[in-house]
Design an enzyme around this catalytic site. Structure first.
Site, PDB file in Angstrom:
ATOM      1  N   ILE A 186      46.718  75.531  46.049  1.00 23.31           N
ATOM      2  CA  ILE A 186      45.905  75.003  44.951  1.00 23.31           C
ATOM      3  C   ILE A 186      46.519  73.721  44.380  1.00 23.31           C
ATOM      4  O   ILE A 186      45.810  72.774  44.028  1.00 23.31           O
ATOM      5  CB  ILE A 186      45.778  76.059  43.832  1.00 23.31           C
ATOM      6  CG1 ILE A 186      45.130  77.325  44.373  1.00 23.31           C
ATOM      7  CG2 ILE A 186      44.981  75.507  42.658  1.00 23.31           C
ATOM      8  CD1 ILE A 186      45.352  78.534  43.492  1.00 23.31           C
ATOM      9  N   PHE A 225      43.748  81.433  49.913  1.00 26.67           N
ATOM     10  CA  PHE A 225      44.496  80.406  49.205  1.00 26.67           C
ATOM     11  C   PHE A 225      45.417  81.041  48.188  1.00 26.67           C
ATOM     12  O   PHE A 225      45.240  82.199  47.778  1.00 26.67           O
ATOM     13  CB  PHE A 225      43.545  79.418  48.514  1.00 26.67           C
ATOM     14  CG  PHE A 225      42.670  80.043  47.452  1.00 26.67           C
ATOM     15  CD1 PHE A 225      43.058  80.059  46.123  1.00 26.67           C
ATOM     16  CD2 PHE A 225      41.454  80.618  47.787  1.00 26.67           C
ATOM     17  CE1 PHE A 225      42.253  80.632  45.147  1.00 26.67           C
ATOM     18  CE2 PHE A 225      40.639  81.190  46.832  1.00 26.67           C
ATOM     19  CZ  PHE A 225      41.039  81.208  45.506  1.00 26.67           C
ATOM     20  N   CYS A 226      46.436  80.281  47.783  1.00 28.18           N
ATOM     21  CA  CYS A 226      47.371  80.715  46.736  1.00 28.18           C
ATOM     22  C   CYS A 226      47.889  79.462  46.032  1.00 28.18           C
ATOM     23  O   CYS A 226      47.400  78.356  46.277  1.00 28.18           O
ATOM     24  CB  CYS A 226      48.508  81.548  47.328  1.00 28.18           C
ATOM     25  SG  CYS A 226      49.501  80.653  48.548  1.00 28.18           S
ATOM     26  N   THR A 227      48.872  79.593  45.178  1.00 26.32           N
ATOM     27  CA  THR A 227      49.312  78.475  44.345  1.00 26.32           C
ATOM     28  C   THR A 227      49.866  77.318  45.167  1.00 26.32           C
ATOM     29  O   THR A 227      49.411  76.178  45.051  1.00 26.32           O
ATOM     30  CB  THR A 227      50.369  78.932  43.330  1.00 26.32           C
ATOM     31  OG1 THR A 227      49.856  80.037  42.591  1.00 26.32           O
ATOM     32  CG2 THR A 227      50.731  77.803  42.372  1.00 26.32           C
TER      33      THR A 227
END
Length: 266
Positions: free
Chosen positions: A210, A181-183
């Site tokens: 996120i 996952f990332c922003t």
């Protein structure tokens, strides 16, 4: 009281034959609507976060959606009471998110998308390895419970980190599932494409990143811990994409929780 500003985090991997030709019309339109923030154009597509009035952002996004391959532009919306950017930048780069692996093409091969409401079940499974693909200073502000922190200073370091840690992470027998996952999702497009190119078969990533998880998953059901660092003057966001309580250290620029001293400077 004036209406809050609209903030749009956007990206799209696409095929731009001449990204330089796209820059001037986009810059002119954004300036005309008083938009600020950063947009990056490259042969592989567009990426950025911009802020302005609701009408101005709508006009900018409508223009971007007319670009080749951008009709299905990925956009995450949030709000800001004050302009979170100092100026407008429309930049030309080699990559819209820099990994430094020229053969990686998310349009050709990418991991399996997982919707925010299905994410908890995936990362709670003991057979799943969860990796936070963001930089160390972002992870320090908040992350998912149990996620691995590669402790990278930039996304460019991620491939070397994975190659060095691969055997420890995946072992020599049946490979576990890998969830990343990332922003906003863009770094995971590349990181999952990279892992698949490295021969990892079961690779998943959080659709919308996120930000979409915090927008859609209620706090009482959330596995997120802390706040989500963002690259603007709001510093961090919480559930419902409300502005968080972190601030930037004036000495080093690191995000610091409200009421705490900067751990880097102290």
């Amino acid at each position: 009281m004036p209406a809050p500003l609209t903030v749009a985090a956007l990206y799209r991997f696409a095929r731009f034959a001449d990204p330089a030709a796209l820059r001037a019309p986009l810059l002119t339109l954004a300036e005309a609507h008083g938009i600020k923030g950063t947009l990056i154009l490259a042969r592989e597509g567009i990426n950025g976060t911009i802020a302005g009035s609701a009408d101005g952002i709508a006009a900018a996004l409508a223009h971007i959606q007319t670009l080749p391959g951008c009709a299905d532009l990925d956009v995450k919306y949030s709000a800001a009471n004050e302009m979170p950017f100092g100026r407008l930048k429309v930049r030309l780069k080699r990559e819209i998110v820099t990994m430094g692996q020229p053969d990686i093409d998310p349009l050709a091969s990418v991991g399996t998308y997982v919707a925010p409401h299905d994410w908890n079940a995936l990362i709670s499974d003991p057979e799943t390895i969860v990796i936070d693909t963001r930089n160390d200073y972002e992870v320090a502000v908040g992350t998912f419970a149990g996620a691995i922190n590669p402790e990278t200073r930039s996304f460019r370091e991620f491939p070397a980190w994975f190659r060095a840690e691969r055997e420890r992470l995946l072992g020599k027998g049946k490979q576990p599932r890998v969830a990343m996952f990332c922003t906003g999702g863009i770094r995971c497009e590349k990181s999952t494409a990279f892992l698949k190119a490295e021969g990892v078969e079961e690779v998943f990533h959080l659709k919308g990143g996120i930000l979409r998880y915090l927008e859609e998953v209620p706090p009482e059901q959330s596995l997120w811990q802390g706040e989500c660092f963002v690259f603007d003057e709001r510093v961090a966001l919480g559930h419902g994409l409300a502005e968080g309580e972190h601030r930037l250290c004036k000495r080093c620029g690191r995000a610091v929780a409200a009421g705490e001293d900067c751990p880097a400077c102290n």
